[in-house]
Design a protein around this motif. Structure first.
Motif, mmCIF file in Angstrom:
data_model
loop_
_atom_site.group_PDB
_atom_site.id
_atom_site.type_symbol
_atom_site.label_atom_id
_atom_site.label_comp_id
_atom_site.label_asym_id
_atom_site.label_seq_id
_atom_site.Cartn_x
_atom_site.Cartn_y
_atom_site.Cartn_z
ATOM 1 N N LEU A 282 0.891 -0.932 -0.063
ATOM 2 C CA LEU A 282 -0.312 -0.226 -0.001
ATOM 3 C C LEU A 282 0.854 1.458 -0.007
ATOM 4 O O LEU A 282 0.530 2.263 -0.916
ATOM 5 C CB LEU A 282 -1.108 -0.068 1.691
ATOM 6 N N ILE A 283 2.270 1.201 0.911
ATOM 7 C CA ILE A 283 2.542 1.931 0.667
ATOM 8 C C ILE A 283 3.627 2.723 -1.001
ATOM 9 O O ILE A 283 3.268 3.903 -0.524
ATOM 10 C CB ILE A 283 3.578 2.255 1.911
ATOM 11 N N ASP A 289 1.035 10.466 2.500
ATOM 12 C CA ASP A 289 1.466 11.897 3.404
ATOM 13 C C ASP A 289 1.111 11.034 5.175
ATOM 14 O O ASP A 289 2.268 11.591 5.376
ATOM 15 C CB ASP A 289 1.361 13.092 3.116
ATOM 16 N N LEU A 290 0.393 10.536 4.626
ATOM 17 C CA LEU A 290 -0.635 10.335 6.296
ATOM 18 C C LEU A 290 -0.552 8.667 6.477
ATOM 19 O O LEU A 290 -1.325 8.731 5.183
ATOM 20 C CB LEU A 290 -1.637 10.891 6.643
ATOM 21 N N LEU A 291 -0.606 8.012 8.115
ATOM 22 C CA LEU A 291 -0.741 6.634 7.822
ATOM 23 C C LEU A 291 -1.150 6.339 8.846
ATOM 24 O O LEU A 291 -0.420 6.933 10.318
ATOM 25 C CB LEU A 291 0.158 5.576 7.694
ATOM 26 N N ALA A 311 6.649 1.031 10.089
ATOM 27 C CA ALA A 311 6.909 2.025 10.841
ATOM 28 C C ALA A 311 7.972 3.298 9.812
ATOM 29 O O ALA A 311 8.196 3.787 9.304
ATOM 30 C CB ALA A 311 6.562 2.728 12.095
ATOM 31 N N ALA A 312 9.147 2.109 9.683
ATOM 32 C CA ALA A 312 10.518 2.337 9.557
ATOM 33 C C ALA A 312 10.432 2.584 8.299
ATOM 34 O O ALA A 312 10.844 3.438 7.292
ATOM 35 C CB ALA A 312 11.682 1.760 9.934
ATOM 36 N N HIS A 313 9.947 1.285 7.367
ATOM 37 C CA HIS A 313 10.045 1.625 5.859
ATOM 38 C C HIS A 313 9.314 3.137 5.334
ATOM 39 O O HIS A 313 9.469 3.331 4.288
ATOM 40 C CB HIS A 313 8.864 0.877 5.208
ATOM 41 N N PHE A 314 8.012 3.322 6.305
ATOM 42 C CA PHE A 314 7.119 4.595 5.617
ATOM 43 C C PHE A 314 8.002 6.035 5.727
ATOM 44 O O PHE A 314 7.832 7.161 4.571
ATOM 45 C CB PHE A 314 6.296 4.567 6.623
ATOM 46 N N TYR A 315 8.739 6.314 7.438
ATOM 47 C CA TYR A 315 9.493 7.191 7.555
ATOM 48 C C TYR A 315 10.318 7.547 6.605
ATOM 49 O O TYR A 315 10.914 7.973 5.869
ATOM 50 C CB TYR A 315 10.360 6.963 8.949
ATOM 51 N N ASN A 316 11.058 6.159 6.319
ATOM 52 C CA ASN A 316 12.342 6.537 5.372
ATOM 53 C C ASN A 316 11.968 6.242 3.624
ATOM 54 O O ASN A 316 12.634 7.640 3.428
ATOM 55 C CB ASN A 316 13.470 5.025 4.948
ATOM 56 N N ALA A 328 5.892 12.985 6.569
ATOM 57 C CA ALA A 328 5.481 12.409 6.722
ATOM 58 C C ALA A 328 5.051 12.437 7.807
ATOM 59 O O ALA A 328 5.389 12.271 8.988
ATOM 60 C CB ALA A 328 6.046 10.476 7.050
ATOM 61 N N VAL A 329 3.326 11.805 8.739
ATOM 62 C CA VAL A 329 2.596 12.463 9.442
ATOM 63 C C VAL A 329 2.033 10.442 10.201
ATOM 64 O O VAL A 329 0.602 9.872 9.289
ATOM 65 C CB VAL A 329 1.498 12.426 9.729
ATOM 66 N N LEU A 330 2.333 9.986 11.037
ATOM 67 C CA LEU A 330 2.167 7.814 11.626
ATOM 68 C C LEU A 330 1.406 8.075 12.926
ATOM 69 O O LEU A 330 2.324 8.599 13.743
ATOM 70 C CB LEU A 330 3.327 7.542 11.260
#
Length: 551
Positions: A282-283, A289-291, A311-316, A328-330
């Motif tokens: 999905l990412i 931009d937000l998850l 989370a780490a994958h999303f930020y990186n 990004a916002v998680l």
């Protein structure tokens, strides 16, 4: 820090687990193996200590207001929340409605609801344009719910909206609509809980002609021969190839087992890996931009490292897409203080009583999360007044408001919802400068509501327990400007005690204006308060905003 062993883990309370798991090496019951979707490496590693390097981006702090399409197949019946679970609760209102309209859940389970969902009136760009006109600064779409149907062309889940139901790539179309309206895209992921949430589909009636006949959560792939779902495995949807959790026959037991404790059956490695792979897919496909995760802390935590790795994958990956800057916002729920360093705290249907040092968000809905005909017929929607009062209160405490407007199964919103959204937009058009790009003042507000004890319960759930009045005032600031919002229409002199010449750190007042009005404001300052006379004509009927400029 010492490794927490498996035997110790489930002997502890959740709160203790969260505190012990703040930082350091952890041992998981369902760890994600190496032969899955690859991690995007970079600054962030999949542990709390590394994730705590996070800083909330300024664009999100400026945005303040988002609108959410919490929409999926459970909206099709029009019977409100948790339909795909409650339809298996014998004798309940949802069960009875389902039997009357679809058939008995041993013969016509939630798969039939998915099949009937066609989204024939859905126009995503028209809806997102309406939300933007109402003042939304970001848009959220639900990517899957606890019902476990992925709403995109999922690489790791055959039960998705492209292969069944509307046979459309829902998330792609929402993403394109957000892009066309120049709004940041948020995606919400709820399916980590399908394992426990769908256990009601394993049960059977205890009475009547279907007594003892298993519901369709027990079906296997081979049972589909000659049926519309031939070739699909119901177990990939219901995820029920496991024994029931303790007390599963009690429909409400899940609430005490939400965090995989108190006798909950623990998800398998295969289940955790499938959730991980779907989320990474999905990412990678949509670069949100937000998850948002509907979980305590992170999904499947603390039994799996899936959430930490996502989370780490999303930020990186977000940093890689933004020239090394993290935008990004998680979100996570029920966060410990150390976890609030790593994620943005989400409060469901409520707000903390005090100003928060870190940015946060409340998520709420004008009705049920999933569309409910009863809410419409009984006029139980939140009004535009309710929404604006909540927004102003939340912003004064350093928060954002994410508002769901329930969508019918056919993809449309009803006439009452349209009116509410338009009325929100009318207030925003006049007063938006008092919301967007502001920051909290030294105090968030004053008035009767400040004195009321209204504690958060679990994820939140404290909204609506008090009513704001014209005596309630909320503050926020922008440079030399202070905005004082009156949560109603004053019938007498407004007295702002926080702005008395002895009380305030704001400084000497130069000018007071009423947003939306050309009428000269009559005001005076004393040691104890700033007094403002009400206008002859109110510029709106929801909340008055005084713009106060210091010298």
């Amino acid at each position: 820090m010492k490794t927490v062993t498996k035997s110790i883990l489930f002997g502890m309370s959740l709160s203790l687990c969260l505190n012990m798991y703040s930082f350091g090496q952890e041992e998981f019951l369902s760890p994600i193996g190496p032969n899955n979707e690859p991690q995007h490496t970079g600054k962030f590693e999949p542990n709390w200590e590394s994730l705590s390097q996070y800083n909330t981006p300024e664009w999100f702090r400026d945005a303040k207001f988002g609108i959410w399409a919490h929409w999926g197949p459970q909206c099709q019946p029009g019977q409100g929340d948790w339909y795909a679970r409650n339809m298996y609760d014998e004798g309940s209102k949802t069960y009875n409605w389902h039997v009357d309209n679809y058939g008995h859940p041993s013969e016509a389970g939630f798969m039939e609801v998915i099949r009937s969902w066609k989204a024939e009136r859905w126009d995503p760009e028209k809806l997102v344009a309406l939300y933007k006109k109402a003042g939304a600064q970001y848009f959220f779409a639900m990517a899957n719910h606890h019902d476990n149907l992925d709403l995109w062309d999922s690489e790791h889940h055959e039960w998705n909206s492209v292969s069944v139901g509307p046979k459309r790539n829902i998330i792609l179309e929402w993403a394109n609509a957000a892009k066309a309206n120049k709004l940041p895209l948020g995606l919400s992921v709820h399916s980590a809980h399908a394992w426990r949430w769908y256990e009601s589909s394993q049960l059977a009636d205890e009475n009547g002609p279907f007594k003892g006949v298993p519901y369709d959560g027990n079906l296997k792939k081979e049972d589909g021969k000659g049926k519309w779902w031939e070739g699909l495995d119901p177990q990939n949807l219901y995820a029920q190839n496991h024994k029931l959790s303790e007390g599963s026959e009690d429909i409400n037991k899940i609430h005490s087992q939400w965090d995989w404790e108190n006798g909950a059956e623990v998800p398998s490695v295969e289940y955790s890996e499938n959730f991980y792979n779907r989320s990474i897919d999905l990412i990678n496909k949509f670069n949100p931009d937000l998850l948002y995760f509907d979980d305590t802390g992170l999904p499947l935590y603390p039994i799996s490292d899936a959430g930490l790795k996502i989370a780490a994958h999303f930020y990186n990956s977000n940093m890689a897409n933004n020239d090394g800057k993290l935008e990004a916002v998680l979100f996570g729920k029920i966060l410990s203080e150390s976890q609030k360093e790593a994620l943005v705290w989400d409060v469901e249907r409520g707000a903390p009583a005090e100003l928060q040092q870190k940015p946060w968000q409340t998520c709420t809905c004008i009705g049920n999360w999933h569309y409910s005909e009863d809410v419409y017929n009984q006029d139980r929607y939140k009004s535009a007044n309710d929404v604006i009062h909540m927004l102003v209160d939340v912003v004064s405490k350093n928060g954002n408001l994410l508002l769901n407007v329930p969508i019918k199964g056919d993809g449309s919103i009803d006439d009452k919802e349209i009116q509410i959204v338009e009325n929100i937009g009318k207030w925003m058009e006049i007063n938006k400068e008092s919301i967007f790009s502001t920051r909290p003042w030294e105090v968030f507000g004053e008035g009767p509501s400040v004195e009321i004890k209204n504690p958060i319960n679990a994820q939140g759930f404290n909204e609506g327990k008090m009513k704001f009045t014209e005596k309630d005032i909320r503050f926020n600031q922008k440079g030399k400007l202070l905005y004082a919002t009156i949560l109603g229409l004053p019938s007498e002199t407004v007295q702002i005690k926080s702005l008395g010449s002895r009380a305030s750190g704001f400084g000497k007042i130069k000018k007071v204006e009423l947003l939306g009005s050309s009428e000269k404001v009559k005001w005076k300052i004393s040691d104890n308060m700033l007094s403002i006379e009400p206008p002859a004509d109110f510029p709106n009927d929801i909340a008055l905003v005084y713009k106060i400029q210091r010298k």
